[in-house]
Design an enzyme around this catalytic site. Structure first.
Site, PDB file in Angstrom:
ATOM      1  N   HIS A   1       1.179  -1.019   0.191  1.00  0.00           N
ATOM      2  CA  HIS A   1       0.344  -0.095   0.217  1.00  0.00           C
ATOM      3  C   HIS A   1       0.799   0.823  -0.132  1.00  0.00           C
ATOM      4  O   HIS A   1       0.286   2.076  -0.632  1.00  0.00           O
ATOM      5  CB  HIS A   1      -0.639   0.375   1.386  1.00  0.00           C
TER       6      HIS A   1
ATOM      7  N   GLN B   1       3.673   1.565  -0.798  1.00  0.00           N
ATOM      8  CA  GLN B   1       4.293   1.343  -2.699  1.00  0.00           C
ATOM      9  C   GLN B   1       3.206   2.337  -3.455  1.00  0.00           C
ATOM     10  O   GLN B   1       3.701   3.120  -4.383  1.00  0.00           O
ATOM     11  CB  GLN B   1       4.789   0.094  -3.268  1.00  0.00           C
TER      12      GLN B   1
ATOM     13  N   HIS C   1       1.203   4.324  -2.776  1.00  0.00           N
ATOM     14  CA  HIS C   1       0.824   5.306  -2.040  1.00  0.00           C
ATOM     15  C   HIS C   1       2.215   6.403  -2.915  1.00  0.00           C
ATOM     16  O   HIS C   1       2.046   7.400  -4.104  1.00  0.00           O
ATOM     17  CB  HIS C   1       1.070   6.154  -0.974  1.00  0.00           C
TER      18      HIS C   1
END
Length: 105
Positions: free
Chosen positions: A78, A80, A82
């Site tokens: 998650h 990564q 973002h």
């Protein structure tokens, strides 16, 4: 690096990327209105947060490159996600800055 450490790095990436994203979206709103006074500061603020997020990512990449078998969880992935979307936003906002500056000249 254990799973808890990876989760914490994932949270760091999410937090720093989120801060950068907020700065960039705030800046985009300002430049759409013709206010260019904060461009340099907001871009620098976003870049500093992106650098911190990237540093956290690099820790994991370095460990894996050194042969460590990492148990990646959803939180890190998650993070990564973002980071990558915020990096793309950074590039797009830079183009918008130039376009709006031309419009308001």
């Amino acid at each position: 690096m254990n799973k808890n450490e990876l989760q914490m790095l994932g949270f760091e990436i999410v937090a720093y990327s989120g801060d950068a994203r907020s700065s960039l979206l705030s800046l985009l709103k300002e430049i759409r209105a013709g206010n260019f006074s904060n461009v340099e500061n907001k871009v620098q603020e976003a870049d500093e947060n992106l650098k911190l997020a990237h540093n956290a990512q690099t820790q994991v990449l370095s460990n894996e490159a050194n042969g460590e078998d990492l148990e990646l969880g959803f939180i890190f992935i998650h993070g990564q996600d973002h980071l990558m979307t915020t990096l793309l936003l950074r590039d797009l906002v830079q183009d918008f800055i130039e376009l709006y500056q031309e419009k308001y000249r």
